[in-house]
Scaffold this motif. Structure first.
Motif, PDB file in Angstrom:
ATOM      1  N   GLU A  49       0.839  -1.210   0.000  1.00 35.13           N
ATOM      2  CA  GLU A  49       0.000   0.000   0.000  1.00 35.13           C
ATOM      3  C   GLU A  49       0.868   1.252   0.000  1.00 35.13           C
ATOM      4  OE1 GLU A  49      -3.416   0.563  -0.009  1.00 35.13           O
ATOM      5  OE2 GLU A  49      -3.848  -1.557  -0.299  1.00 35.13           O
ATOM      6  N   ARG A  50       1.933   1.255   0.827  1.00 41.28           N
ATOM      7  CA  ARG A  50       2.836   2.412   0.882  1.00 41.28           C
ATOM      8  C   ARG A  50       3.516   2.656  -0.456  1.00 41.28           C
ATOM      9  NH1 ARG A  50       4.110   0.347   6.031  1.00 41.28           N
ATOM     10  NH2 ARG A  50       5.990  -0.650   5.220  1.00 41.28           N
ATOM     11  N   GLN A  51       3.686   1.603  -1.243  1.00 36.82           N
ATOM     12  CA  GLN A  51       4.303   1.735  -2.561  1.00 36.82           C
ATOM     13  C   GLN A  51       3.271   2.005  -3.656  1.00 36.82           C
ATOM     14  OE1 GLN A  51       7.044  -1.391  -3.505  1.00 36.82           O
ATOM     15  NE2 GLN A  51       8.170  -1.152  -1.609  1.00 36.82           N
ATOM     16  N   GLY A  52       2.026   2.161  -3.261  1.00 36.34           N
ATOM     17  CA  GLY A  52       0.983   2.467  -4.230  1.00 36.34           C
ATOM     18  C   GLY A  52       0.428   1.260  -4.960  1.00 36.34           C
ATOM     19  N   HIS A  54      -2.123  -1.892  -4.745  1.00 41.64           N
ATOM     20  CA  HIS A  54      -3.276  -2.352  -3.983  1.00 41.64           C
ATOM     21  C   HIS A  54      -3.677  -3.744  -4.456  1.00 41.64           C
ATOM     22  CE1 HIS A  54      -3.462   1.802  -2.730  1.00 41.64           C
ATOM     23  NE2 HIS A  54      -3.460   2.162  -4.005  1.00 41.64           N
ATOM     24  N   ASP A  81      -4.004  -3.054  -8.872  1.00 41.85           N
ATOM     25  CA  ASP A  81      -4.424  -1.662  -8.918  1.00 41.85           C
ATOM     26  C   ASP A  81      -3.239  -0.845  -8.433  1.00 41.85           C
ATOM     27  OD1 ASP A  81      -5.752   0.719  -8.961  1.00 41.85           O
ATOM     28  OD2 ASP A  81      -6.913   0.344  -7.139  1.00 41.85           O
ATOM     29  N   GLN A  82      -2.576  -0.127  -9.352  1.00 38.72           N
ATOM     30  CA  GLN A  82      -1.394   0.639  -9.008  1.00 38.72           C
ATOM     31  C   GLN A  82      -1.653   2.122  -9.215  1.00 38.72           C
ATOM     32  OE1 GLN A  82       1.237  -1.783 -11.664  1.00 38.72           O
ATOM     33  NE2 GLN A  82       2.594  -1.590  -9.902  1.00 38.72           N
ATOM     34  N   ASP A  83      -1.134   2.928  -8.280  1.00 39.32           N
ATOM     35  CA  ASP A  83      -1.313   4.369  -8.362  1.00 39.32           C
ATOM     36  C   ASP A  83      -0.442   5.005  -9.436  1.00 39.32           C
ATOM     37  OD1 ASP A  83      -3.090   4.272  -6.285  1.00 39.32           O
ATOM     38  OD2 ASP A  83      -1.619   4.821  -4.755  1.00 39.32           O
ATOM     39  N   GLU A  84       0.837   4.624  -9.442  1.00 48.63           N
ATOM     40  CA  GLU A  84       1.788   5.391 -10.228  1.00 48.63           C
ATOM     41  C   GLU A  84       2.155   4.798 -11.574  1.00 48.63           C
ATOM     42  OE1 GLU A  84       5.120   6.322  -7.823  1.00 48.63           O
ATOM     43  OE2 GLU A  84       3.888   7.230  -6.272  1.00 48.63           O
TER      44      GLU A  84
END
Length: 190
Positions: A49-52, A54, A81-84
């Protein structure tokens, strides 16, 4: 802890022995203790989660215990599901849409993976030879479960590569331009 996103449906996490000891995991049998494993998986989830990244349930968990730690392989039904960043580096484009390419060092592995893919109902794909290796390109299926199973089998025998279909067509030798799995199984009957 070392985290490697192999592709959109697979994450590999290496946890060294010293870090396992923080969760009171010292021996092989400790992996059967649900409380200890739950604590470890919660820690891994927080780190992801801290690395984006999910994780979306459900997923399969492969555990490989080594002398220097443990490797946990998360095989996901739904893509990460990745943020970046997305899985674009894992997927190559060909004329028919999104595909994934795997490289094999030996043709025997190509034959073996073809039999396994055929058993899953996968008959297509393309096969190339380039720089002494064999490249199988498979389309990403609309059905996530089929895609996950296909990727699982391909990973057992080969390695994912980012080499594009265009490079393979231009610089490699086309062995089977379509229906590679079906043709290999037909040609190399057991």
């Amino acid at each position: 802890m070392n985290i490697k996103v192999v592709h959109s449906h697979f994450i590999e996490v290496y946890v060294p022995t010293l870090e396992l000891e923080c969760f009171d995991i010292y021996e092989h049998d400790d992996f059967y203790n649900q409380d200890k494993i739950h604590a470890l998986l919660s820690h891994i989830d927080e780190t992801l989660e801290r690395q984006g990244i999910h994780l979306v349930a459900p997923f399969f968990l492969d555990v490989s215990i080594k002398n220097i730690g443990v490797v946990l392989g998360f095989r996901l039904i739904k893509p990460i599901d990745q943020d970046e960043h997305t899985h674009a580096q894992d997927v190559v484009e060909n004329q028919n849409g999104e595909c994934i390419a795997f490289v094999f060092s030996d043709f025997e592995w190509v034959i073996s993976v073809s039999y396994r893919l055929k058993a899953l109902g996968i008959h297509g794909g393309e096969l190339y030879r380039h720089n002494g290796s064999y490249f199988m390109v498979q389309p990403i299926k609309q059905n996530e479960r089929t895609t996950l199973r296909m990727l699982s089998v391909l990973e057992e025998y080969g390695q994912k590569t980012g080499v594009s279909v265009q490079v393979l067509k231009e610089y490699g030798n086309v062995i089977y331009p379509s229906r590679a799995v079906e043709q290999i199984v037909h040609t190399f009957k057991e």
